[in-house]
Design a protein around this motif. Structure first.
Motif, PDB file in Angstrom:
ATOM      1  N   GLU A 197      28.623 -16.551   0.866  1.00 47.42           N
ATOM      2  CA  GLU A 197      29.232 -17.120  -0.340  1.00 47.42           C
ATOM      3  C   GLU A 197      28.515 -16.543  -1.543  1.00 47.42           C
ATOM      4  OE1 GLU A 197      28.047 -20.465  -2.276  1.00 47.42           O
ATOM      5  OE2 GLU A 197      26.183 -19.370  -2.068  1.00 47.42           O
ATOM      6  N   THR A 253      27.650 -18.244  -4.664  1.00 51.36           N
ATOM      7  CA  THR A 253      26.943 -19.077  -5.641  1.00 51.36           C
ATOM      8  C   THR A 253      25.423 -18.862  -5.594  1.00 51.36           C
ATOM      9  OG1 THR A 253      28.694 -20.689  -5.386  1.00 51.36           O
ATOM     10  CG2 THR A 253      26.720 -21.446  -6.507  1.00 51.36           C
ATOM     11  N   ARG A 302      31.423 -14.552   7.103  1.00 49.49           N
ATOM     12  CA  ARG A 302      31.091 -15.753   7.871  1.00 49.49           C
ATOM     13  C   ARG A 302      31.574 -15.558   9.302  1.00 49.49           C
ATOM     14  NH1 ARG A 302      33.043 -20.584   3.659  1.00 49.49           N
ATOM     15  NH2 ARG A 302      32.025 -19.655   1.844  1.00 49.49           N
ATOM     16  N   GLU A 343      33.120 -17.013  11.655  1.00 48.95           N
ATOM     17  CA  GLU A 343      33.973 -18.156  11.973  1.00 48.95           C
ATOM     18  C   GLU A 343      34.959 -17.728  13.042  1.00 48.95           C
ATOM     19  OE1 GLU A 343      34.932 -21.117   8.872  1.00 48.95           O
ATOM     20  OE2 GLU A 343      35.019 -19.352   7.588  1.00 48.95           O
ATOM     21  N   TYR A 386      38.939 -15.514   8.074  1.00 50.20           N
ATOM     22  CA  TYR A 386      38.453 -14.198   8.495  1.00 50.20           C
ATOM     23  C   TYR A 386      36.935 -14.203   8.533  1.00 50.20           C
ATOM     24  CZ  TYR A 386      43.151 -13.392   6.842  1.00 50.20           C
ATOM     25  OH  TYR A 386      44.502 -13.505   6.641  1.00 50.20           O
ATOM     26  N   GLN A 396      36.406 -13.155  -2.287  1.00 49.33           N
ATOM     27  CA  GLN A 396      36.464 -14.305  -3.193  1.00 49.33           C
ATOM     28  C   GLN A 396      36.496 -13.856  -4.653  1.00 49.33           C
ATOM     29  OE1 GLN A 396      33.090 -16.912  -2.572  1.00 49.33           O
ATOM     30  NE2 GLN A 396      34.142 -18.093  -0.975  1.00 49.33           N
ATOM     31  N   GLU A 434      30.852 -19.034 -12.109  1.00 51.09           N
ATOM     32  CA  GLU A 434      29.691 -19.912 -12.151  1.00 51.09           C
ATOM     33  C   GLU A 434      29.314 -20.095 -13.621  1.00 51.09           C
ATOM     34  OE1 GLU A 434      29.090 -21.069  -9.194  1.00 51.09           O
ATOM     35  OE2 GLU A 434      29.688 -19.437  -7.856  1.00 51.09           O
ATOM     36  N   ARG A 456      32.321 -31.365   0.163  1.00 54.97           N
ATOM     37  CA  ARG A 456      32.332 -29.922   0.349  1.00 54.97           C
ATOM     38  C   ARG A 456      31.329 -29.552   1.442  1.00 54.97           C
ATOM     39  NH1 ARG A 456      35.142 -26.567  -1.035  1.00 54.97           N
ATOM     40  NH2 ARG A 456      33.656 -25.205  -2.079  1.00 54.97           N
ATOM     41  N   TYR A 503      24.480 -28.061  -1.590  1.00 55.55           N
ATOM     42  CA  TYR A 503      24.038 -27.983  -2.983  1.00 55.55           C
ATOM     43  C   TYR A 503      24.889 -28.769  -3.981  1.00 55.55           C
ATOM     44  CZ  TYR A 503      27.161 -23.738  -3.132  1.00 55.55           C
ATOM     45  OH  TYR A 503      28.191 -22.838  -3.044  1.00 55.55           O
ATOM     46  N   TYR A 504      26.025 -29.314  -3.539  1.00 51.54           N
ATOM     47  CA  TYR A 504      26.898 -29.973  -4.513  1.00 51.54           C
ATOM     48  C   TYR A 504      26.345 -31.310  -5.009  1.00 51.54           C
ATOM     49  CZ  TYR A 504      30.405 -26.473  -3.659  1.00 51.54           C
ATOM     50  OH  TYR A 504      31.070 -25.282  -3.583  1.00 51.54           O
ATOM     51  N   ALA A 528      42.987 -24.681   1.790  1.00 50.44           N
ATOM     52  CA  ALA A 528      42.279 -24.574   0.502  1.00 50.44           C
ATOM     53  C   ALA A 528      42.405 -23.172  -0.082  1.00 50.44           C
ATOM     54  CB  ALA A 528      40.815 -24.938   0.672  1.00 50.44           C
ATOM     55  N   ILE A 529      43.016 -23.092  -1.269  1.00 50.59           N
ATOM     56  CA  ILE A 529      43.043 -21.805  -1.969  1.00 50.59           C
ATOM     57  C   ILE A 529      41.672 -21.568  -2.584  1.00 50.59           C
ATOM     58  CG2 ILE A 529      44.229 -20.378  -3.697  1.00 50.59           C
ATOM     59  CD1 ILE A 529      46.381 -22.514  -3.898  1.00 50.59           C
TER      60      ILE A 529
HETATM   61  P1  HAM Z   1      34.055 -22.429  -0.067  1.00 47.56           P
HETATM   62  O1  HAM Z   1      34.914 -23.647  -0.129  1.00 47.56           O
HETATM   63  O2  HAM Z   1      33.214 -22.242   1.128  1.00 47.56           O
HETATM   64  O3  HAM Z   1      33.167 -22.471  -1.384  1.00 47.56           O
HETATM   65  O4  HAM Z   1      34.942 -21.139  -0.229  1.00 47.56           O
HETATM   66  C1  HAM Z   1      35.834 -21.000  -1.316  1.00 47.56           C
HETATM   67  C2  HAM Z   1      37.151 -20.445  -0.830  1.00 47.56           C
HETATM   68  O5  HAM Z   1      36.928 -19.240  -0.109  1.00 47.56           O
HETATM   69  C3  HAM Z   1      37.907 -21.335   0.127  1.00 47.56           C
HETATM   70  O6  HAM Z   1      38.629 -22.327  -0.558  1.00 47.56           O
HETATM   71  C4  HAM Z   1      38.816 -20.335   0.812  1.00 47.56           C
HETATM   72  O7  HAM Z   1      39.945 -20.064  -0.006  1.00 47.56           O
HETATM   73  C5  HAM Z   1      37.957 -19.099   0.875  1.00 47.56           C
HETATM   74  N1  HAM Z   1      37.364 -18.954   2.217  1.00 47.56           N
HETATM   75  C6  HAM Z   1      36.275 -19.564   2.701  1.00 47.56           C
HETATM   76  N2  HAM Z   1      36.025 -19.177   3.963  1.00 47.56           N
HETATM   77  C7  HAM Z   1      36.989 -18.289   4.287  1.00 47.56           C
HETATM   78  C8  HAM Z   1      37.287 -17.505   5.456  1.00 47.56           C
HETATM   79  N3  HAM Z   1      36.524 -17.541   6.541  1.00 47.56           N
HETATM   80  N4  HAM Z   1      38.367 -16.691   5.417  1.00 47.56           N
HETATM   81  C9  HAM Z   1      39.156 -16.629   4.318  1.00 47.56           C
HETATM   82  N5  HAM Z   1      38.908 -17.323   3.181  1.00 47.56           N
HETATM   83  C10 HAM Z   1      37.849 -18.144   3.169  1.00 47.56           C
HETATM   84  C11 HAM Z   1      32.261 -21.511  -1.741  1.00 47.56           C
HETATM   85  O8  HAM Z   1      32.167 -20.441  -1.214  1.00 47.56           O
HETATM   86  C12 HAM Z   1      31.433 -21.907  -2.954  1.00 47.56           C
HETATM   87  N6  HAM Z   1      30.499 -20.816  -3.232  1.00 47.56           N
HETATM   88  C13 HAM Z   1      32.329 -22.198  -4.132  1.00 47.56           C
HETATM   89  C14 HAM Z   1      31.571 -22.551  -5.372  1.00 47.56           C
HETATM   90  C15 HAM Z   1      31.298 -21.744  -6.401  1.00 47.56           C
HETATM   91  N7  HAM Z   1      31.006 -23.718  -5.629  1.00 47.56           N
HETATM   92  C16 HAM Z   1      30.399 -23.648  -6.784  1.00 47.56           C
HETATM   93  N8  HAM Z   1      30.549 -22.450  -7.257  1.00 47.56           N
END
Ligand code: HAM
Length: 430
Positions: A81, A83, A112, A114, A121, A126, A130, A257, A261-262, A279-280
């Motif tokens: 990620e 952040t 990731r 997953e 994926y 992304q 921030e 979430r 860290y939230y 989740a978009i």
């Molecule tokens: P997150 O909810 O883990 O948050 O990821 C944000 C978005 O990334 C998800 O809503 C989804 O659209 C996309 N996403 C996550 N994992 C996958 C995956 N395996 N494949 C495709 N898309 C994916 C964060 O990453 C935090 N850093 C958000 C944030 C920023 N919070 C504060 N600042």
């Protein structure tokens, strides 16, 4: 030996990259208008940065990180990620010295481990925001509103905004006790994952998608009722700001979430077109993270969006974004002598900003014209022995279906003129 892209990754081909570029362009534009500057951080970081910020017991840290040692034995991890890396860069480069809050955006791949499925994926992209250095609730609202505006402008509307407050660490500790107490009597009836979460990360029980667990936990205490006064007030202010901006949202008391860290505001934008992974984007406040990783106590808020998921939503809406690149002029070269002058003509058109292509390998006129038609070009320029002998080029307007001749000498300039003055002669941006 046939090699394949690793499981959970995919190639993005020229037939699709233009759509990626279009949404990237729009995201940059929306960010620029709101004063967010682009930051690019490395694709890998010290592993500890992620274990500390995201939290040891989270799914991402406990089972999804691509971690490795480099040849000098450093523990590194491909960023799951954006952040934590941005916060690390903010502290390391003293970005806050330029005035607070620092408003940053990024575009990049995350990794990731997953289980791959539709919308999930192992390498994905992304768009992230921030805003570091203020706990003003209107900053939370601005991040949410900017995200909504971007989605609207790309054609992704309508979407649902889910909002919650996860409070401070202290209020959460109190809540977790209450939650565990209320779940305990029927703990054995919950799914295996929830039983593990009960021990390790109880809040995540709220997030379980299993219908039986959902039914059993329907009446558990609400996180909102355990908020400290300040968090409750902050939440109210965020809601007021969103109301004033005319944004509709739904309060979802179960929204927690996946990262530790939230604090306070948490939100997600969802769309049914995405199926199970709905989740978009998601985000929220992380008021302790900067300090947690060695910076001064600094509140912050942010958001990240899955680009693949955004494109899926846009597909489902048949949204028109961007223009598939195609030549405006197709140079048809007939015979040996026309090869290099034809190449020079196409090159000159390109220099003037006119997308121009050719066919190769001395194919027949019919084959080349077929290709010109298929390419979406507006004009074909024919160059053969006759044309060379007379110093003229035959031009054919493939849409208006008329044909004329023009001097080879300044053909490119004349074509440029023709395209800019004639109706539908617009050269679409690639
Ligand atoms: P997150 O909810 O883990 O948050 O990821 C944000 C978005 O990334 C998800 O809503 C989804 O659209 C996309 N996403 C996550 N994992 C996958 C995956 N395996 N494949 C495709 N898309 C994916 C964060 O990453 C935090 N850093 C958000 C944030 C920023 N919070 C504060 N600042």
């Amino acid at each position: 030996m046939h090699y394949k892209a690793p499981r959970g990754t995919k190639d993005i081909l020229p037939s699709e990259t233009w759509r990626w570029q279009a949404v990237e362009h729009k995201f940059r534009e929306v960010c620029r208008l709101a004063g967010f500057g682009e930051i690019r951080t490395p694709t890998f970081e010290e592993t500890e940065l992620f274990t500390r910020s995201i939290g040891e017991v989270t799914d991402v840290v406990s089972k999804e990180m691509y971690s490795f040692q480099d040849r000098s034995g450093r523990d590194l991890t491909l960023r799951p990620e954006g952040t934590a890396p941005v916060v690390r860069a903010w502290v390391e480069n003293n970005i806050g010295a330029h005035g607070l809050p620092s408003k940053l955006f990024y575009i990049g791949s995350m990794y990731r481990y997953e289980r791959p499925q539709a919308g999930r994926y192992r390498q994905f992209d992304q768009f992230g925001l921030e805003a570091i250095g203020s706990d003003d609730p209107t900053l939370d609202a601005e991040v949410i509103a900017l995200t909504a505006r971007f989605l609207e402008q790309t054609g992704a509307a309508p979407f649902a905004i889910r909002l919650n407050s996860v409070g401070t660490v202290d209020s959460r500790t109190l809540y977790v006790e209450a939650l565990k107490g209320s779940v305990e009597p029927y703990l054995q009836k919950l799914c295996g994952s929830c039983q593990t979460r009960y021990e390790k990360n109880p809040l995540r029980m709220l997030d379980c998608k299993n219908p039986e667990c959902r039914a059993l936990t329907e009446n558990v205490p609400r996180l909102q009722d355990y908020l400290d006064e300040e968090s409750a007030l902050h939440f109210q202010r965020v809601r007021e700001a969103l109301d004033a901006l005319g944004l509709s949202y739904e309060i979802d008391p179960r929204l927690v979430r996946g990262f530790d860290y939230y604090t306070r505001t948490a939100f997600e934008f969802t769309d049914q077109a995405l199926g199970a992974q709905d989740a978009i984007c998601g985000g929220g406040r992380y008021d302790n993270l900067v300090e947690e990783i060695g910076g001064p106590a600094t509140p912050a808020v942010g958001m990240a969006m899955g680009v693949e998921r955004l494109l899926t939503v846009l597909d489902s809406r048949s949204a028109k974004i961007g223009v598939r690149p195609h030549p405006v002029v197709f140079v048809v070269r007939l015979g040996e002598k026309a090869q290099v002058p034809g190449l020079a003509l196409a090159a000159r058109l390109q220099e003037l900003g006119v997308p121009a292509e050719m066919d190769y390998g001395g194919k027949s006129m019919k084959a080349q014209m077929k290709r010109a038609d298929k390419s979406g070009a507006r004009l074909a320029l024919l160059l053969g022995d006759d044309e060379l002998a007379s110093g003229q080029v035959s031009a054919r307007d493939l849409i208006a279906q008329h044909q004329w001749r023009l001097p080879l000498q300044n053909c490119a300039e004349m074509i440029q003129d023709y395209l800019s003055t004639s109706e539908s002669g617009e050269i679409e941006a690639a």
